[in-house]
Structures are given as structure tokens and as C-alpha cells.
Design an enzyme around this catalytic site. Sequence first.
Site, PDB file in Angstrom:
ATOM      1  N   HIS A   1     -52.598 -88.015 -63.983  1.00 42.40           N
ATOM      2  CA  HIS A   1     -53.276 -87.150 -63.007  1.00 42.40           C
ATOM      3  C   HIS A   1     -52.630 -85.760 -62.987  1.00 42.40           C
ATOM      4  CE1 HIS A   1     -53.936 -91.240 -61.097  1.00 42.40           C
ATOM      5  NE2 HIS A   1     -55.169 -90.777 -61.109  1.00 42.40           N
TER       6      HIS A   1
ATOM      7  N   SER B   1     -51.828 -95.728 -65.698  1.00 40.67           N
ATOM      8  CA  SER B   1     -52.972 -96.131 -64.883  1.00 40.67           C
ATOM      9  C   SER B   1     -52.476 -96.510 -63.503  1.00 40.67           C
ATOM     10  CB  SER B   1     -53.662 -97.343 -65.516  1.00 40.67           C
ATOM     11  OG  SER B   1     -54.516 -97.976 -64.568  1.00 40.67           O
TER      12      SER B   1
ATOM     13  N   GLN C   1     -68.246 -97.175 -56.893  1.00 37.99           N
ATOM     14  CA  GLN C   1     -67.997 -97.486 -58.293  1.00 37.99           C
ATOM     15  C   GLN C   1     -67.246 -98.803 -58.479  1.00 37.99           C
ATOM     16  OE1 GLN C   1     -65.707 -93.721 -58.802  1.00 37.99           O
ATOM     17  NE2 GLN C   1     -64.353 -94.896 -60.097  1.00 37.99           N
TER      18      GLN C   1
ATOM     19  N   LYS D   1     -58.414 -91.375 -70.954  1.00 36.29           N
ATOM     20  CA  LYS D   1     -58.269 -92.817 -70.799  1.00 36.29           C
ATOM     21  C   LYS D   1     -59.611 -93.425 -70.417  1.00 36.29           C
ATOM     22  CE  LYS D   1     -55.790 -95.814 -67.841  1.00 36.29           C
ATOM     23  NZ  LYS D   1     -57.046 -96.217 -67.280  1.00 36.29           N
TER      24      LYS D   1
ATOM     25  N   TYR E   1     -53.152 -91.976 -55.779  1.00 41.03           N
ATOM     26  CA  TYR E   1     -52.069 -92.793 -56.310  1.00 41.03           C
ATOM     27  C   TYR E   1     -51.638 -92.251 -57.675  1.00 41.03           C
ATOM     28  CZ  TYR E   1     -48.969 -96.722 -55.910  1.00 41.03           C
ATOM     29  OH  TYR E   1     -47.838 -97.483 -55.748  1.00 41.03           O
TER      30      TYR E   1
END
Lengths: 280, 280
Positions: B36, B184, B60, B148, B31
Site C-alpha cells: 500500500h 497482503s 466485494q 498483486k 491495514y
Amino acid sequence: MQIITDIKQMQEIGNNWSNSQTIGFVPTMGYFHKGHLSLVAEANKNCDITVVSIFVNPSQFGPNEDFSSYPRDLQRDLELLNQYKVDYVFNPTPDQMYPAGYKTWINVEELSSILCGASRPGHFRGVATVITKLINIIKPSLMFMGEKDFQQIVVLQTMLKDLNFHTQIHPCPIIREADGLAMSSRNVYLNSEQRQQALCLSLAIKQAQEQYKQGIDDPQILKKNASDLIIRAGGRIDYIKFVDSVSLQEVKQAKDDTRILLAVFIGKTRLIDNAALGSY
Amino acid sequence: MQIITDIKQMQEIGNNWSNSQTIGFVPTMGYFHKGHLSLVAEANKNCDITVVSIFVNPSQFGPNEDFSSYPRDLQRDLELLNQYKVDYVFNPTPDQMYPAGYKTWINVEELSSILCGASRPGHFRGVATVITKLINIIKPSLMFMGEKDFQQIVVLQTMLKDLNFHTQIHPCPIIREADGLAMSSRNVYLNSEQRQQALCLSLAIKQAQEQYKQGIDDPQILKKNASDLIIRAGGRIDYIKFVDSVSLQEVKQAKDDTRILLAVFIGKTRLIDNAALGSY
């Protein structure tokens, strides 16, 4: 035979293995007996390069265990290795392997908390962690380990598969003294009386194998008989288990590949031994 | 660009990298946003081969977290990657990565139980474990990760050093929207009102940096002011900490490289952001 004490230097060598070479690795805590040397011979037979590590790993000893008194004799170990084709001996210090601020630990759940793991909390966490470090430093194709530490092999095979390491374990048979005692660096702790008593481990295994061959496949009966033999000999039982050789879970009915695993105190010395029931 | 879904196939490719090549790896949960893609660009700039993994890692996420609803769009991700020189995209299934009977977990003690680790128990255990698996499968020289997730970088750097992996992390700066919001994948959860409220994270950081520049170096005062700003904006504070950028321990006096780290709920969405105080 090159002796490497520096992690970076060993890692540099490991970074430059060619993809076409088979790298054999024998991780040890030193103080060699014929069991260790059989692993080196097997590595020689199967690999292009043989690396032996000698490192008494503090993280796999409990606070009340024998880390400081564990037998060590590097000079003798190196002389023994000279009879084989050993390319590298890796012999780092504990401070290098676990510098101040060290924080990372690997746990193989379930398998690490039963059998020897129940008696030695943290032991397999220490083993799994040091083997990961050694694999990352040495980058072997095959790792040669003795079946005396049968649970260790199962724990590490699970870890290697789970974490997708390309290193494989090549298990090697237990090497025994002429009278049957499994070779162990800890056998030096035994006085002559205890040395005799210590035969109860291999005798209990033999008895279980014979009784299984005669048709007794109830682990409860086999266990009772093994237990009687050990107690009569003066051993103090930590555990006797009949387990599946992959899951290490206790079985309800013994089969050829059922493994008898035992841990017995002779005086203050804790000894282990094991075998497949059908391998007699 | 070759898309690999099979672990063994990726591992085979990884086994055959030449020692002279620099292999860049960008681990992602897909995504993609510009953050990224900046990692992919940086890998392109520094490496001979670029591998991107797309894997929403179940281990996670906590039991009450957003694993199942985490945004996914593989087709769009692959199209975005086509603008870069990506040699391999690794996209395994959760069942392949964690088959039945999976047992092995890596824990980086202390660093994993503070900050985001305190709010998300088990999160960094899952991150450390999946990254170890991905490194063993892909065998990269450099791993490109965004700042981040600052704590994630510190946890993984510690793990890589402790376990003697030869892979190094190449940290990359946070990429922000024009108005300052850190990019994000979870920003898609915000409605338009929340999208405005979410600015409080970067505004609180900016305010702390400005006040630090004006001479306020008491973390208590800086924290109180950041907290006031966030609460006024409608955010619910998970934590605001001023920490040493290596140990992640809270500092008593702020310095240029002191890091402000914050986690804030905007509605049900938990957002994080961070910066060095002196980087304003």
C-alpha cells in the site's frame, strides 16, 4: 453551435469547463419534436453552456425492436437547434460508443425490471449505461429530461445518487399535441386512423384524473375504467399502473402524487404516457 | 493530512480541483503493508495532490467470506500515512456508501466471471461499483493500484475505458517479503507453519519463469509443474492459469508477457499471486 462527432474532442472540451459555469445537457435520440426543443429552451434558461447529444443508442433497443427503423433526420434536427443557444451538439457513431470488445453495463436493480423494463428487457440497462458514458464525456451540471419517460427519470435519478455523480436531473413536463397526444418521435409510425386511436392514452389519463377528483381513489376501479376506454378505442394494453412517484411501486390507495403510467400498442407502435393523478 | 468521513465534504473538495492539478488516488481497504505504502509513494512522485481512501467495501465480499473479520487498524494506518505527503484520507462508513435502498451495480462482463471471479461470484461487481463511486466522489486523474490484484486492474481498466472515465490507472509492481511472499493484508491470518507453506505461490511462479526461460512454452507442462510444487507444499489450488495479459484468456503457447496467475488456499486463507513469465 459546434458539432462534435469525436468522443475525445468532446471529452477535452468537458475537461475544461470552469467550476463556476453551469453546464446544461440535453441527451436525445434526435428526430426532434417540441418536447425535445422545450428541454433545450429550459437548458438555455438555467445554464451558461448548453450541450445537446443526438445519438440513437443501440443498447437500449431489444433485438426485435425498432433500432434500425427509428426515425432519423440530422439535418432537420440541426436546423431546429439553430433557433436556440446551443453551444455544442455531440453526435458520435455507435461504433465509437460501443467499440469491439465493449463489456461494461450498469444495472439499476428492481426499478429496471418493472413497467417498461418488464416489456423491454435490457432497455434501462442500455439507458443507464449510455447516460453514464455521456455524463463522463460531457460532464454536465444539469441534465434536462422529459417526464414522458417518467420511469427513465426515476431509474437515472437513482443511478446518479447511488453512484455519487454530481450531475442532477432537471425533469421537464410532457409536451402534447393540441388534441392531447404526448409528443414522441415514434408518433410518425401512426397512420391517420391510428393517430386518432392514439388519443386513448391521454384520454384514459384525463378520465382517471377526473374520477380521482370525484373521489374514486381505488386503483383497481380507476384501472378498470382506463382499460375499458383504451380497449374501446382499439388500443392493446401493455400495462396500466398507479404507482408511487419515487419507488414506482403500485399503490393501494391513490393520492395526488400517485402517478398513472401506461404503455399501449396502437397497431405495432408502442406508445407511453403518464401524469400525476392530482395534476388535472 | 485531512481526514474526511463525509461523502458530500469529499465531493465538494473534488469539485474544486483545478484542471491544471494532477490528482492521485490510492483506493485501499486499510491495514497497510509496504505494498500500500509503495502506492502512496508513487502517487506522491507523480501527482500534485494525493488522496488515500480507507474503506473495507462490503459489496466485494461474498456471504461466506471474511468481511467482518477482515483486519482493520485505522489508527496505525493513519500513522503510517503520516510518513508521506497525503493531502486527504477518505474514510466513509458502509452505511453512507450503501444507504438503504441502494440499487445500482456495474458489471464488466466476461472479465468478471473468470479466475477470481469464478471463485468469488459478485466480487468484481462490488469492486467496479465502489471504484466508480470513489472516482465520482474524488475525481482523480490517476489511480494507483498494485499488480498483486492483476485481474482487478484489467477489469477496472476495461470499465474506465468502456464508460469513458477520464481517470487512468497507474499499475504498480507487487511488493514482496524478503523470502518472496507477496504482501497482503490477509497474510496475518497465517500461523507460522502456514506462513512457510505460503511461499509455494511465489516459488511456483519462479519455477514457471525458470522453466519458461529454459524453453518450455507449453502452458500444460508449466501448469503441471507449478501444481506439483504447490500440492507438495500443502497448498490447495483454487486455480493456476497462464493468460494473455490484456484479455485474461488462457494461452496455448507461453510468451514473455504471458501472465501466470494463481490462487491457492493455505489452510482457510486464500492467497493470490502473479507475474509475467518473461519478467524473471
